[in-house]
Design an enzyme around this catalytic site. Structure first.
Site, short mmCIF file in Angstrom:
data_model
loop_
_atom_site.label_atom_id
_atom_site.label_comp_id
_atom_site.label_asym_id
_atom_site.label_seq_id
_atom_site.Cartn_x
_atom_site.Cartn_y
_atom_site.Cartn_z
CE1 TYR A 47 -3.20 -2.71 0.43
CE2 TYR A 47 -3.62 -2.53 2.08
CZ TYR A 47 -4.36 -3.03 0.86
OH TYR A 47 -4.56 -4.44 1.20
CG HIS A 101 -1.96 -8.54 -0.81
ND1 HIS A 101 -1.03 -7.43 -0.93
CD2 HIS A 101 -3.04 -8.49 -1.19
CE1 HIS A 101 -2.31 -6.96 -0.67
NE2 HIS A 101 -3.06 -7.26 -1.10
CG ASN A 111 -7.52 -11.87 -3.07
OD1 ASN A 111 -8.66 -11.60 -2.97
ND2 ASN A 111 -6.59 -11.06 -2.41
CG LEU A 145 -18.41 0.78 1.56
CD1 LEU A 145 -18.44 2.30 2.18
CD2 LEU A 145 -19.78 0.48 1.25
N GLY A 168 -12.52 1.02 4.12
CA GLY A 168 -11.71 1.50 3.89
C GLY A 168 -11.87 3.16 2.95
CB SER A 169 -13.84 5.64 5.12
OG SER A 169 -13.80 7.29 4.64
N1 LIG Z 1 -6.57 -8.19 -0.05
C1 LIG Z 1 -6.35 -7.20 -0.58
O1 LIG Z 1 -6.56 -7.88 -2.36
C2 LIG Z 1 -7.72 -6.19 -0.38
C3 LIG Z 1 -7.78 -5.32 -1.95
C4 LIG Z 1 -8.28 -3.92 -1.96
C5 LIG Z 1 -8.62 -3.50 -0.24
N2 LIG Z 1 -7.84 -4.22 1.34
C6 LIG Z 1 -8.21 -3.72 2.48
O2 LIG Z 1 -9.44 -3.29 2.53
C7 LIG Z 1 -9.75 -2.03 2.41
C8 LIG Z 1 -10.65 -1.27 2.01
O3 LIG Z 1 -10.97 -1.32 1.20
P1 LIG Z 1 -11.41 -0.10 -0.34
O4 LIG Z 1 -10.80 1.00 0.50
O5 LIG Z 1 -11.43 -0.57 -0.97
O6 LIG Z 1 -13.25 -0.75 0.76
P2 LIG Z 1 -14.91 0.47 0.21
O7 LIG Z 1 -15.04 0.64 1.69
O8 LIG Z 1 -15.37 -0.58 -0.51
O9 LIG Z 1 -14.28 1.66 -0.87
C9 LIG Z 1 -13.71 3.05 0.32
C10 LIG Z 1 -13.52 4.03 -0.93
O10 LIG Z 1 -15.07 4.25 -0.46
C11 LIG Z 1 -15.28 5.53 -0.83
N3 LIG Z 1 -16.62 6.29 0.48
C12 LIG Z 1 -17.37 6.82 -0.76
N4 LIG Z 1 -18.15 7.21 0.34
C13 LIG Z 1 -18.36 6.27 1.41
C14 LIG Z 1 -18.82 6.28 2.45
N5 LIG Z 1 -20.19 6.81 3.10
N6 LIG Z 1 -18.62 5.10 3.94
C15 LIG Z 1 -17.35 4.66 3.47
N7 LIG Z 1 -16.76 4.69 2.11
C16 LIG Z 1 -16.86 6.10 1.29
C17 LIG Z 1 -14.07 5.91 0.34
O11 LIG Z 1 -14.67 7.41 0.09
P3 LIG Z 1 -13.51 8.34 1.47
O12 LIG Z 1 -12.50 7.85 1.73
O13 LIG Z 1 -13.73 9.70 0.70
O14 LIG Z 1 -14.53 8.53 2.68
C18 LIG Z 1 -13.12 5.37 -0.36
O15 LIG Z 1 -12.34 5.62 -1.64
C19 LIG Z 1 -8.40 -1.60 2.23
O16 LIG Z 1 -7.93 -0.80 3.17
C20 LIG Z 1 -7.25 -2.65 2.49
O17 LIG Z 1 -7.19 -2.94 3.77
C21 LIG Z 1 -8.11 -5.50 0.17
#
Ligand SMILES: NC(=O)c1ccc[n+]([C@@H]2O[C@H](COP(=O)([O-])OP(=O)(O)OC[C@H]3O[C@@H](n4cnc5c(N)ncnc54)[C@H](OP(=O)(O)O)[C@@H]3O)[C@@H](O)[C@H]2O)c1
Length: 314
Positions: free
Chosen positions: A61, A135, A166, A219, A278-279
């Site tokens: 990251y 990962h 995964n 999300l 992830g926000s």
């Molecule tokens: N293992 C893997 O292969 C893998 C892959 C991807 C992710 N991950 C993990 O999963 C975590 C979460 O992933 P993600 O960040 O894609 O998660 P997510 O919660 O699906 O998406 C977060 C995104 O949604 C946006 N968003 C829009 N409205 C929102 C609301 N009302 N509340 C919350 N978020 C909102 C956020 O923007 P704002 O920041 O402006 O709120 C942010 O850009 C990562 O931090 C990581 O730890 C793992």
């Protein structure tokens, strides 16, 4: 927030965890300025203050910068360390690592696991990682070699528990067969826009073996969140739009936001899915916590499933 046990470990975490993938605000460490660093630190502190206890990282990251930002927070506030669990991951190598012409690939060799762990410990400023995850499956993985590396990290006290991400059930079973301790998490993409793990044996295996499923991008990376939209040229525009309409209608019944309902849908599953929020926006980080209070009934859970499928059940 309510607590739950993680896999067969001696660890507990809140039912929602916090993902640090976006805390640098970029994937290129050269783009980070002091304002972005401060914003990332504030997001981590906001998650801590909101009660999240499991923080998820990966070495990739922002090429380690997200771990370093968290390390800075822990140095500023040393008391935070004992209140939280730190999870991180290794095994993905970007192009150009270590040679300019090296391809993007996965690497579960013992040497890469051991070296990656040392680097994560340093960046995070901690002596021990609570959950160390592989990962993405390395198709050349040798379970006996991985087991040797894990055992060493455990014996050295550098890692408490291990998990995967995964992984399909067959990969989990093969790796587990070589380990003297249980894998405690499988971090997978599961949310209303990605239903595979419900039916491909992943969640069944989690139930059978007491592995905690962590949901990444709960999300869908943002489009399922409050204010999220579907691009008009998206191939699944109609299906996704109908899903968001249904999500809004069910969320209104429960007087919560769309985000909260999308997370509550995951929390309903008996496998004990822990969504990784992830926000990087403190208000959104705090709002998500409300999902823990929603007691979604079966009827509405299925209403959302059917909308997510875009087709009725047989
Ligand atoms: N293992 C893997 O292969 C893998 C892959 C991807 C992710 N991950 C993990 O999963 C975590 C979460 O992933 P993600 O960040 O894609 O998660 P997510 O919660 O699906 O998406 C977060 C995104 O949604 C946006 N968003 C829009 N409205 C929102 C609301 N009302 N509340 C919350 N978020 C909102 C956020 O923007 P704002 O920041 O402006 O709120 C942010 O850009 C990562 O931090 C990581 O730890 C793992």
């Amino acid at each position: 927030m309510k607590q739950q046990k993680i896999g067969q470990s001696d660890l507990n975490c809140t039912r929602l965890s916090y993902g640090c993938m976006r805390v640098a605000g970029t994937w290129n460490p050269a783009d980070i300025d002091p304002t972005m660093r401060e914003k990332g630190k504030k997001a981590i502190v906001a998650a801590f203050d909101a009660g999240y206890t499991l923080f998820d990282h990966a070495d990739i990251y922002c090429r380690g910068a997200c771990e370093s930002i968290h390390g800075e927070v822990l140095r500023d506030t040393p008391s935070m360390r004992k209140e939280i669990l730190i999870a991180t991951k290794c095994g993905i190598r970007f192009p150009g690592d270590p040679n300019p012409d090296s391809p993007h690939r996965y690497d579960f060799s013992a040497s890469h696991i051991l070296e990656s762990c040392e680097k994560s410990l340093t960046r995070l400023s901690v002596e021990q990682i609570d959950i160390y995850q592989l990962h993405r499956p390395d198709l050349l993985m040798n379970p006996a070699e991985i087991a040797g590396a894990f055992q060493k990290l455990r014996d050295q006290g550098k890692v408490r528990w291990f998990g995967v991400s995964n992984f399909k059930p067959s990969f989990v079973a093969t790796l587990q067969s070589m380990l003297d301790f249980p894998l405690v998490v499988n971090q997978v993409e599961i949310h209303l826009g990605r239903l595979d793990c419900l039916v491909d044996g992943t969640l069944d295996q989690c139930l059978e073996r007491t592995i905690t499923p962590l949901s990444w991008s709960p999300l869908g990376g943002g489009w399922l969140g409050s204010g999220g939209t579907v691009a008009e040229d998206h191939p699944e525009f109609d299906k996704r739009t109908r899903l968001l309409d249904t999500l809004d209608a069910v969320a209104a019944q429960y007087e919560v936001s769309r985000t909260v309902m999308a997370l509550a849908w995951l929390l309903k599953h008996p496998a004990g899915i822990v969504p990784i929020v992830g926000s990087a926006n403190p208000a959104n980080i705090r709002d998500a916590v409300r999902a823990d209070e929603v007691d979604l009934d079966r009827e509405n859970w299925y209403r959302l499933l059917v909308a997510a499928r875009g087709a009725p059940l047989p």
